[in-house]
Design a protein around this motif. Structure first.
Motif, PDB file in Angstrom:
ATOM      1  N   VAL A  40      30.823  41.865  32.042  1.00 46.90           N
ATOM      2  CA  VAL A  40      30.101  41.033  33.002  1.00 46.90           C
ATOM      3  C   VAL A  40      31.033  39.951  33.538  1.00 46.90           C
ATOM      4  CG1 VAL A  40      27.890  41.455  31.864  1.00 46.90           C
ATOM      5  CG2 VAL A  40      29.249  39.451  31.209  1.00 46.90           C
ATOM      6  N   GLY A  41      30.591  39.300  34.597  1.00 44.41           N
ATOM      7  CA  GLY A  41      31.305  38.122  35.086  1.00 44.41           C
ATOM      8  C   GLY A  41      31.865  38.235  36.481  1.00 44.41           C
ATOM      9  N   GLY A  42      32.188  39.460  36.946  1.00 48.04           N
ATOM     10  CA  GLY A  42      32.809  39.569  38.254  1.00 48.04           C
ATOM     11  C   GLY A  42      34.110  38.784  38.282  1.00 48.04           C
ATOM     12  N   ALA A  43      34.191  37.813  39.169  1.00 45.73           N
ATOM     13  CA  ALA A  43      35.402  36.993  39.284  1.00 45.73           C
ATOM     14  C   ALA A  43      35.442  35.850  38.278  1.00 45.73           C
ATOM     15  CB  ALA A  43      35.530  36.450  40.706  1.00 45.73           C
ATOM     16  N   VAL A  44      34.542  35.882  37.294  1.00 49.27           N
ATOM     17  CA  VAL A  44      34.575  34.940  36.173  1.00 49.27           C
ATOM     18  C   VAL A  44      34.883  35.772  34.932  1.00 49.27           C
ATOM     19  CG1 VAL A  44      33.277  33.190  34.890  1.00 49.27           C
ATOM     20  CG2 VAL A  44      32.909  33.458  37.339  1.00 49.27           C
ATOM     21  N   SER A  45      36.163  36.067  34.733  1.00 49.80           N
ATOM     22  CA  SER A  45      36.555  37.059  33.740  1.00 49.80           C
ATOM     23  C   SER A  45      37.924  36.731  33.162  1.00 49.80           C
ATOM     24  CB  SER A  45      36.584  38.450  34.392  1.00 49.80           C
ATOM     25  OG  SER A  45      36.966  39.447  33.488  1.00 49.80           O
ATOM     26  N   SER A  46      38.149  37.135  31.915  1.00 50.62           N
ATOM     27  CA  SER A  46      39.429  36.913  31.236  1.00 50.62           C
ATOM     28  C   SER A  46      39.873  38.189  30.546  1.00 50.62           C
ATOM     29  CB  SER A  46      39.306  35.803  30.182  1.00 50.62           C
ATOM     30  OG  SER A  46      38.711  34.647  30.697  1.00 50.62           O
ATOM     31  N   ARG A  47      41.163  38.242  30.234  1.00 53.52           N
ATOM     32  CA  ARG A  47      41.677  39.322  29.388  1.00 53.52           C
ATOM     33  C   ARG A  47      42.467  38.694  28.248  1.00 53.52           C
ATOM     34  NH1 ARG A  47      46.693  42.363  32.543  1.00 53.52           N
ATOM     35  NH2 ARG A  47      48.249  40.727  32.202  1.00 53.52           N
ATOM     36  N   GLU A  48      42.500  39.381  27.106  1.00 55.05           N
ATOM     37  CA  GLU A  48      43.122  38.827  25.905  1.00 55.05           C
ATOM     38  C   GLU A  48      44.036  39.862  25.271  1.00 55.05           C
ATOM     39  OE1 GLU A  48      41.784  36.606  21.722  1.00 55.05           O
ATOM     40  OE2 GLU A  48      40.278  37.245  23.208  1.00 55.05           O
ATOM     41  N   SER A  49      45.255  39.443  24.938  1.00 54.32           N
ATOM     42  CA  SER A  49      46.183  40.317  24.222  1.00 54.32           C
ATOM     43  C   SER A  49      47.292  39.481  23.602  1.00 54.32           C
ATOM     44  CB  SER A  49      46.795  41.365  25.164  1.00 54.32           C
ATOM     45  OG  SER A  49      47.598  40.762  26.155  1.00 54.32           O
ATOM     46  N   ASP A  50      47.722  39.870  22.418  1.00 54.39           N
ATOM     47  CA  ASP A  50      48.868  39.259  21.733  1.00 54.39           C
ATOM     48  C   ASP A  50      48.732  37.748  21.577  1.00 54.39           C
ATOM     49  OD1 ASP A  50      50.044  41.826  21.730  1.00 54.39           O
ATOM     50  OD2 ASP A  50      50.867  41.471  23.733  1.00 54.39           O
ATOM     51  N   GLY A  51      47.507  37.278  21.398  1.00 53.86           N
ATOM     52  CA  GLY A  51      47.302  35.849  21.220  1.00 53.86           C
ATOM     53  C   GLY A  51      47.236  35.055  22.509  1.00 53.86           C
ATOM     54  N   TRP A  52      47.253  35.743  23.665  1.00 50.35           N
ATOM     55  CA  TRP A  52      47.161  35.091  24.968  1.00 50.35           C
ATOM     56  C   TRP A  52      45.820  35.418  25.605  1.00 50.35           C
ATOM     57  CZ3 TRP A  52      51.277  32.285  27.305  1.00 50.35           C
ATOM     58  CH2 TRP A  52      52.474  32.278  26.574  1.00 50.35           C
ATOM     59  N   ILE A  53      45.177  34.411  26.192  1.00 45.94           N
ATOM     60  CA  ILE A  53      43.956  34.593  26.967  1.00 45.94           C
ATOM     61  C   ILE A  53      44.270  34.180  28.400  1.00 45.94           C
ATOM     62  CG2 ILE A  53      41.556  33.911  27.277  1.00 45.94           C
ATOM     63  CD1 ILE A  53      41.511  33.205  24.286  1.00 45.94           C
ATOM     64  N   GLU A  54      44.137  35.136  29.315  1.00 48.64           N
ATOM     65  CA  GLU A  54      44.485  34.886  30.716  1.00 48.64           C
ATOM     66  C   GLU A  54      43.275  35.156  31.598  1.00 48.64           C
ATOM     67  OE1 GLU A  54      49.076  36.247  31.063  1.00 48.64           O
ATOM     68  OE2 GLU A  54      47.739  37.681  30.083  1.00 48.64           O
TER      69      GLU A  54
END
Length: 532
Positions: A40-54
């Motif tokens: 959910v979120g559309g353009a309110v969204s994040s991705r997470e990998s290797d300890g980074w949240i972008e």
């Protein structure tokens, strides 16, 4: 074929769609939200990998924190927490300059401006006092009513007959004029101009002053916060809020068609063959183009509406660069250290030239850019001692697919960062580029890489958003509403578009709403069936 039946279907689980779902479910409606992405979120969204949240798209949300719509939903009770930087904002225009900071406390901002030009501090505090007087009725008028008759009356009553015309003038002022009228020094003018560029209105055009004033005052009032743990946490809190009163949210489900019978919405069909019958409403949290050219059959869209839609103007295409840095950005300007957002690369005069280049279909040699220092806001966004940082800037309209223009803009942005923060490139451990094509591929609502749902210029606001009509979320189809940034009040994370769509659906479903709804439909059909 699977057949289901609900009171309302919401197409798209962007933050506006989730607000719609929560408000309708609160009223006792059975609500189904269908989202084609796997989250959910559309353009309110994040991705997470290797300890980074972008954050994929939007990241800092002053309007969300101030919004009466989102405050009413009490998202803190559903897991949302906000993070703030040491100071909300800095503006850095040239290499070696000290920059200007917008501090958390208004008196500190005023003191910094006054050191540059005596009197500018008092001017800033006067602006803040004016904001304090108008804030609540103004935000209510913008986000909770269409047309905003009652809240506008409250606003006029609060300001009095002498103050109301000045606010109306402010709504029309170019930010360049507002800066020159208000401040004698460069710092105050730059703060207003940089904040105005969160919209796509040139600094010499009407309306840019309102955006510059609004965003500057929000920054002074609530800062430039971001959800703790990534901006997707805002969307997840909205999902939990909607589900808490019975809404169903399904991801990975693409809507194929919205069916209309006898000028009334009747059902929604999905790509996998399901049919969901609708008793009361369908709300589309989609772009206007997605609704009128893909989701509705062509014979359900009047010719006058289709022709007007061809005049629809997207906001400027966006190029976004996401960096993983081994340490904080080495800004030479003290103001930029500890700031959530840095407006970088140009002063007011330079922003004016940059905007003129964009409007004349020329890639600027030196961009103006917005920079977000996300680990500075929320240390949990990256490993200790590192920085998750993004930059975005714009291309001229029509160049969203121009590979040369995109490449020049990326190169110019990286040169800009190196000039303002020497040694920046050496700190980069990874870089993720989002071109306009990438943005649209990730979220179909971001047409041509535009992030505002359509230009915010006055010719495409209010009664003219997304096309000439009645304004607001109602469409020419009974029971069908457009509840995205394509309608008033437009772009930004504030929930207003989704709230207004839910409010309209609830009003029209009541016995006293039926005559008004039918009158609105008659006006729209007369306009679009016979329109140019």
């Amino acid at each position: 074929m699977t057949v289901d039946e609900v009171d309302a279907v919401v197409v798209g689980a962007g933050h506006h769609g989730l607000v719609t779902a929560a408000v309708l479910a609160d009223a006792g409606w059975s609500v189904l939200v269908l989202e084609e992405r796997d989250r959910v979120g559309g353009a309110v969204s994040s991705r997470e990998s290797d300890g980074w949240i972008e954050d994929e798209f939007s990241a800092c949300h002053p309007l969300a924190l101030a919004s009466p719509v989102l405050r009413e939903l009490d998202l803190g009770s559903h897991g949302l927490a906000w993070s703030h930087a040491q100071r909300p904002l800095a503006h850095v225009s040239r290499p070696g300059g000290s920059g200007v900071a917008l501090h958390t406390v208004a008196e500190d901002t005023a003191a910094a401006l006054d050191r540059e030009h005596p009197g500018d501090g008092a001017a800033w505090l006067d602006m803040v006092a004016h904001w304090d007087r108008v804030r609540d009725p103004l935000l209510s008028a913008l986000l909770t009513r269409w047309p905003p008759v009652k809240d506008t009356a409250r606003l006029v009553a609060r300001l009095g007959l002498r103050g109301a015309p000045d606010l109306a003038r402010l709504a029309l002022l170019p930010v360049a004029q507002l800066g020159w009228e208000t401040f004698g020094g460069q710092g105050g003018r730059d703060l207003l101009a940089g904040n105005a560029m969160h919209a796509d209105i040139p600094p010499t055009s009407a309306g840019s002053g309102l955006y510059g004033w609004l965003m500057s005052m929000l920054a002074q009032d609530v800062g430039f916060p971001s959800p703790r743990g990534g901006t997707s946490q805002l969307a997840e809190a909205l999902r939990r809020r909607a589900e808490s009163t019975g809404a169903r949210v399904e991801t990975g489900v693409s809507v194929h068609r919205i069916q209309v019978r006898g000028r009334r919405v009747s059902s929604v069909q999905t790509q996998d063959g399901r049919t969901i019958r609708v008793r009361r409403a369908v709300v589309a949290d989609t772009s206007a183009q997605q609704l009128y050219t893909r989701l509705l059959d062509s014979d359900a869209v009047p010719g006058g509406l289709r022709r007007r839609l061809r005049r629809f103007t997207w906001d400027l295409p966006t190029v976004k660069l996401n960096f993983r840095l081994a340490g904080p950005a080495p800004w030479t300007a003290p103001a930029a250290h500890g700031a959530a957002v840095v407006h970088a690369g140009q002063d007011l005069a330079g922003i004016t030239r940059w905007a003129a280049d964009l409007e004349s279909e020329r890639v600027p040699e030196r961009p103006f850019a917005l920079v977000g220092q996300m680990s500075t806001i929320d240390a949990g966004r990256s490993p200790a001692g590192t920085e998750a940082l993004w930059l975005y800037t714009h291309l001229p309209r029509g160049m969203h697919d121009d590979a040369r223009a995109v490449r020049e803009t990326i190169d110019g942005s990286e040169r800009l960062l190196e000039s303002l923060a020497p040694g920046f490139a050496a700190l980069v451990t990874d870089r993720w580029v989002q071109t306009p094509r990438d943005l649209q591929a990730s979220d179909a609502n971001l047409g041509q890489g535009a992030v505002g749902g359509g230009t915010q210029q006055l010719f495409q606001q209010a009664l003219w958003r997304p096309v000439t009509g009645l304004g607001g979320p109602r469409t020419h189809v009974e029971g069908l509403y457009l509840g995205s940034a394509a309608v008033h009040p437009g772009g930004g994370v504030h929930g207003g578009c989704g709230y207004l769509a839910a409010r309209a659906a609830l009003q029209d479903s009541r016995w006293w709403g039926t005559p008004r709804s039918r009158m609105s439909l008659a006006v729209l059909h007369r306009l679009y069936d016979d329109g140019p």
